[in-house]
Design an enzyme around this catalytic site. Structure first.
Site, short mmCIF file in Angstrom:
data_model
loop_
_atom_site.label_atom_id
_atom_site.label_comp_id
_atom_site.label_asym_id
_atom_site.label_seq_id
_atom_site.Cartn_x
_atom_site.Cartn_y
_atom_site.Cartn_z
N CYS A 55 0.93 -1.05 -0.13
CA CYS A 55 -0.14 -0.11 -0.05
C CYS A 55 1.04 1.23 0.05
O CYS A 55 2.01 1.23 0.81
CB CYS A 55 -0.70 0.08 1.23
SG CYS A 55 -2.14 -1.09 1.36
N TRP A 65 -2.70 -2.69 -1.55
CA TRP A 65 -2.53 -4.23 -1.85
C TRP A 65 -3.25 -4.89 -0.78
O TRP A 65 -3.16 -4.60 0.38
CB TRP A 65 -0.79 -4.33 -1.59
CG TRP A 65 -0.38 -5.73 -1.76
CD1 TRP A 65 -0.12 -6.46 -2.95
CD2 TRP A 65 -0.48 -6.77 -0.87
NE1 TRP A 65 0.55 -7.88 -2.70
CE2 TRP A 65 -0.18 -7.95 -1.72
CE3 TRP A 65 -0.74 -7.26 0.59
CZ2 TRP A 65 0.09 -9.34 -0.85
CZ3 TRP A 65 -0.20 -8.17 1.07
CH2 TRP A 65 0.13 -9.51 0.38
N GLU A 93 18.18 -17.88 -5.75
CA GLU A 93 17.80 -16.43 -6.11
C GLU A 93 17.42 -16.42 -7.51
O GLU A 93 16.51 -15.90 -8.05
CB GLU A 93 18.97 -15.52 -5.78
CG GLU A 93 18.94 -13.92 -6.34
CD GLU A 93 17.65 -13.11 -5.83
OE1 GLU A 93 17.05 -13.71 -4.75
OE2 GLU A 93 17.33 -12.43 -6.15
N HIS A 118 19.00 -36.57 -4.29
CA HIS A 118 18.30 -37.08 -3.26
C HIS A 118 16.58 -36.93 -3.44
O HIS A 118 15.89 -36.80 -2.44
CB HIS A 118 18.51 -36.41 -1.85
CG HIS A 118 20.17 -36.59 -1.70
ND1 HIS A 118 20.46 -38.08 -1.24
CD2 HIS A 118 21.10 -35.93 -2.10
CE1 HIS A 118 21.76 -37.75 -1.15
NE2 HIS A 118 22.37 -36.76 -1.46
N GLU A 164 9.09 -15.46 -9.24
CA GLU A 164 8.01 -14.27 -9.10
C GLU A 164 7.51 -13.23 -10.29
O GLU A 164 6.53 -12.48 -10.07
CB GLU A 164 8.55 -13.26 -7.89
CG GLU A 164 10.21 -12.56 -8.55
CD GLU A 164 10.58 -11.85 -7.38
OE1 GLU A 164 9.75 -11.08 -6.48
OE2 GLU A 164 12.00 -11.74 -7.18
N ASN A 224 -1.76 2.54 5.39
CA ASN A 224 -0.91 1.52 5.06
C ASN A 224 -0.54 1.00 6.32
O ASN A 224 0.05 1.31 7.25
CB ASN A 224 0.23 1.97 4.42
CG ASN A 224 1.45 1.00 4.20
OD1 ASN A 224 1.18 -0.13 4.09
ND2 ASN A 224 2.62 1.61 4.28
N GLY A 225 -0.82 -0.49 6.46
CA GLY A 225 -0.50 -1.31 7.59
C GLY A 225 -1.68 -2.12 8.06
O GLY A 225 -2.81 -2.37 7.19
N LYS A 253 6.11 -4.47 -3.69
CA LYS A 253 7.58 -4.04 -2.92
C LYS A 253 7.22 -3.85 -1.46
O LYS A 253 6.24 -3.39 -1.18
CB LYS A 253 7.99 -2.88 -3.56
CG LYS A 253 9.47 -2.64 -3.32
CD LYS A 253 10.29 -3.28 -4.48
CE LYS A 253 12.04 -3.11 -4.37
NZ LYS A 253 12.62 -4.14 -4.53
N LYS A 266 13.70 -15.31 -8.77
CA LYS A 266 13.37 -14.31 -9.62
C LYS A 266 12.66 -14.62 -10.79
O LYS A 266 11.60 -14.11 -11.24
CB LYS A 266 14.72 -13.95 -10.50
CG LYS A 266 15.70 -12.93 -9.60
CD LYS A 266 15.40 -11.49 -9.36
CE LYS A 266 14.46 -11.36 -8.24
NZ LYS A 266 15.31 -11.15 -6.86
N ARG A 315 4.06 -0.28 -4.78
CA ARG A 315 3.85 -0.75 -3.09
C ARG A 315 2.39 -1.46 -3.13
O ARG A 315 2.28 -2.20 -2.31
CB ARG A 315 3.78 0.45 -2.26
CG ARG A 315 4.87 1.31 -2.16
CD ARG A 315 4.98 2.29 -1.45
NE ARG A 315 4.64 1.72 0.25
CZ ARG A 315 5.56 1.73 0.82
NH1 ARG A 315 7.00 1.83 0.66
NH2 ARG A 315 5.22 1.14 2.08
C1 F6R Z 1 12.25 -10.63 -4.25
C2 F6R Z 1 11.95 -9.57 -3.51
C3 F6R Z 1 11.65 -9.97 -1.97
C4 F6R Z 1 12.37 -9.09 -1.10
C5 F6R Z 1 11.98 -9.33 0.43
C6 F6R Z 1 12.59 -8.68 1.44
O1 F6R Z 1 12.63 -10.37 -5.55
O2 F6R Z 1 12.14 -8.53 -3.80
O3 F6R Z 1 11.90 -11.30 -1.81
O4 F6R Z 1 13.73 -9.54 -1.11
O5 F6R Z 1 10.33 -9.32 0.30
O6 F6R Z 1 12.62 -7.39 1.13
P1 F6R Z 1 13.40 -6.35 1.86
O7 F6R Z 1 14.85 -6.61 1.17
O8 F6R Z 1 12.90 -4.99 1.51
O9 F6R Z 1 13.45 -6.76 3.51
#
Ligand code: F6R
Length: 616
Positions: A2, A74, A489, A512, A496, A100-101, A611, A493, A27
């Site tokens: 949000c 969100w 990682e 395994h 997501e 937001n929260g 994000k 990527k 966000r």
């Molecule tokens: C993946 C991604 C998330 C963040 C995770 C932690 O691409 O962006 O997995 O890495 O939500 O976020 P931060 O680093 O902001 O604590």
């Protein structure tokens, strides 16, 4: 999760709010809305969908409307629809709120407010806030010498358990905007006769770079005459105005089609900035000013625990290898979401280090608080200056990677690994490795940005590899040693942003169980760069090839031997194994990006994601 933005000034508010919401859209993007306050009348427009959808239902901006609040959502409580979209008006029609929260006791409060006659129309927790403020405003007496709107906000927030960043308007106070914060980010931009409240600086920098960062349980009251901040108990707080350290250019796309691609390509620069001034080869020192007073304790520590989520967790795993290898300190990496609910043993001498791009991730913040409560020294490796984790930890190291807007984290990962590398070298130099070895490490680390530039030149080649495998719905990512976290990682990527199922594994674990997944043509991405486990991973490649897997290899430049095994080959410049993750992750970021674009997905706003995960 949000984004909120609010404006009070002399300019027409609507376009400023819309622009601000667009900058915060990463966000959350399932619904959006605005409320304008004009001549004592609150006008609300909201809809399911994105800011573009909101724009379609807005009337032409009215010049004289110079105060308003906006929200991009969100969803947590209540499905994304126009009723649940913010802003939320209270049952008296006087108070309007964007939030937001998460309000944890919303259900109890809702039942109580309903028994008092308050009507609810949405399924959100936020409506409890507007109704609670509205209730106290309508029924309370206020406090002598204090405006009743401000009093009602303070009074209501004392009842609320949970997190909030709020912007609030009251129809009886047409020149007042109130903001409040607890656990969710909130910044007040202080311009020339204008003020902007927002969840992050991205919505503010176009107008001003002067800002204050209210602390938890603070309420900021803004009028054209100025602003003041108070606690919920009405104690005045003195705020210092700080400079927002990034520019508009940094958050704009420029010539790139997506923020994610821009940020992938920014990595040579973001890493140079992150390491610049910190690697002092001449004096054989790494200078990490933010934690200078904790270096002694860190050098003597018996155990380090990294705690983080998602991509930052993967950086922590690389850090674990680095710390054990260079500094010989026992190190573990814990998912913050697990750590916070366990009963972790934090013996004397354990240092906890939280890693977070946003500095607002709810689980990581809770892990920090838990570790602090248990008496541990808690440090932060954080990108966003002034964020909650940066402020809650005892000390920390900023990434200085610049704002990361793309929801999929890229440049933050390499900067996190760079910071961990620098810290490991410095601790290693103080504990375990020779000065000569430390200098060699510093020299190698300083070369990483240029090496990344070389890898980026293969972007089109990687796009072709993604295109050749784009119809495959299951991928494997395999690596060993320092490159095992990179495999995790790479899989994250791809999942997501391209919604392709992928698993990341330490390559030897395949036998395994997961080897059963391999079918003809299944893409298996191997990170098989030169290093102590090179021969081992060659064996793993052979096993997958023998079962019909499509072998995509990230190998060291000049490795001719590997060509005969690879269906697709991507190369990275030679580097010591300990620093390879910052190189080997780049092709995997590009692979995920191109796959997502080829599949027609909105790379910067992936499905169901936002994000900065500020909810549990
Ligand atoms: C993946 C991604 C998330 C963040 C995770 C932690 O691409 O962006 O997995 O890495 O939500 O976020 P931060 O680093 O902001 O604590």
């Amino acid at each position: 999760m949000c984004g909120i933005v609010a404006y009070l000034g002399k300019k027409t508010a609507q376009p400023i709010l819309i622009e601000g919401l667009k900058r915060l859209e990463y966000r959350g993007y399932d619904s959006a809305g605005l409320a304008m306050l004009s001549g004592g009348i609150i006008k609300i427009k909201k809809t399911k969908g994105r800011i573009n959808d909101l724009e379609k239902i807005l009337d032409k901006p009215i010049e004289s409307e110079t105060i308003g609040i906006g929200h991009t959502r969100w969803a947590t409580h209540g499905e994304p629809n126009s009723v649940n979209a913010h802003p939320h008006l209270d049952y008296t029609g006087k108070i309007v709120v964007v939030h937001n929260g998460i309000i944890e006791n919303y259900s109890t409060l809702k039942t109580w407010l309903q028994s008092e006659g308050a009507k609810f129309v949405s399924d959100t927790d936020t409506e409890v806030i507007s109704n609670l403020i509205g209730y106290f405003y309508a029924t309370g007496n206020g406090a002598a010498g204090q405006n009743k709107f401000e009093w009602a906000v303070q009074r209501a927030l004392k009842e609320i358990h949970g997190t909030y960043g709020l912007a609030i308007l009251c129809s009886d106070f047409p020149d007042t905007l109130i903001g409040a914060k607890n656990g969710s980010p909130l910044i007040l931009g202080v311009g020339d006769s204008e003020y902007l409240l927002a969840s992050d600086a991205a919505a503010i920098v176009e107008h001003t770079t002067q800002a204050i960062y209210p602390a938890n349980n603070e309420v900021v009251v803004i009028t054209a005459a100025g602003f003041h901040t108070k606690t919920l108990d009405n104690v005045t707080v003195t705020e210092t105005i700080k400079k927002i350290e990034f520019s508009l250019e940094q958050i704009e796309l420029g010539s790139f089609p997506h923020h994610m691609l821009k940020e992938i390509f920014e990595q040579p620069k973001s890493l140079s900035t992150c390491m610049g001034g910190r690697i002092d080869i001449q004096n054989n020192r790494i200078k990490l000013g933010g934690i200078a007073s904790y270096l002694r304790e860190l050098t003597r520590t018996r155990r380090i625990i990294f705690t983080a989520c998602g991509t930052a967790f993967h950086a922590g795993l690389v850090g674990e290898f680095l710390f054990e290898h260079l500094a010989r300190i026992p190190t573990e990496t814990e998912y913050a979401s697990e750590f916070r609910y366990r009963n972790p043993i934090l013996e004397d001498g354990t240092v906890v280090i939280a890693i977070s791009q946003s500095g607002e991730t709810a689980d990581t913040l809770a892990a920090v608080e838990q570790a602090k409560e248990r008496g541990a020294t808690v440090l932060g490796i954080v990108n966003v200056v002034g964020s909650s984790i940066a402020r809650t930890t005892d000390a920390g190291i900023y990434l200085h990677a610049g704002p990361e807007i793309g929801v999929a984290s890229t440049k933050a990962f390499t900067a996190q690994v760079a910071v961990l590398s620098m810290l490991a070298i410095e601790l290693g130099r103080r504990r375990h490795i020779s000065s000569f070895h430390a200098t060699e490490c510093m020299k190698e680390l300083a070369k990483i940005p240029d090496k990344i530039s070389r890898i980026l030149q293969q972007s089109d080649h990687i796009k072709q590899i993604a295109a050749a495998n784009i119809d495959r719905n299951n991928w494997l990512f395999l690596g060993r040693g320092f490159n095992y976290p990179v495999a995790l990682e790479g899989a994250l990527k791809l999942k997501e942003i391209s919604y392709i199922h992928a698993e990341g594994l330490p390559a030897a674990e395949m036998k395994h169980g997961p080897i059963a997944l391999i079918v003809d043509g299944m893409p298996a991405v191997f990170i098989a760069t030169e290093g102590p486990q090179y021969d081992k991973i060659m064996g793993n490649i052979a096993e997958v090839k023998a079962r019909g897997g499509k072998i995509i290899v990230v190998a060291t430049e000049g490795d001719n031997n590997i060509k005969k095994y690879a269906d697709h080959l991507i190369t990275v410049p030679d580097a010591p194994e300990i620093f390879q993750p910052m190189l080997t992750v780049i092709p995997l970021q590009l692979m995920a990006y191109h796959a997502a674009v080829l599949r027609g997905h909105d790379v910067d706003k992936p499905r169901n994601l936002a994000k900065s995960v500020t909810v549990e």
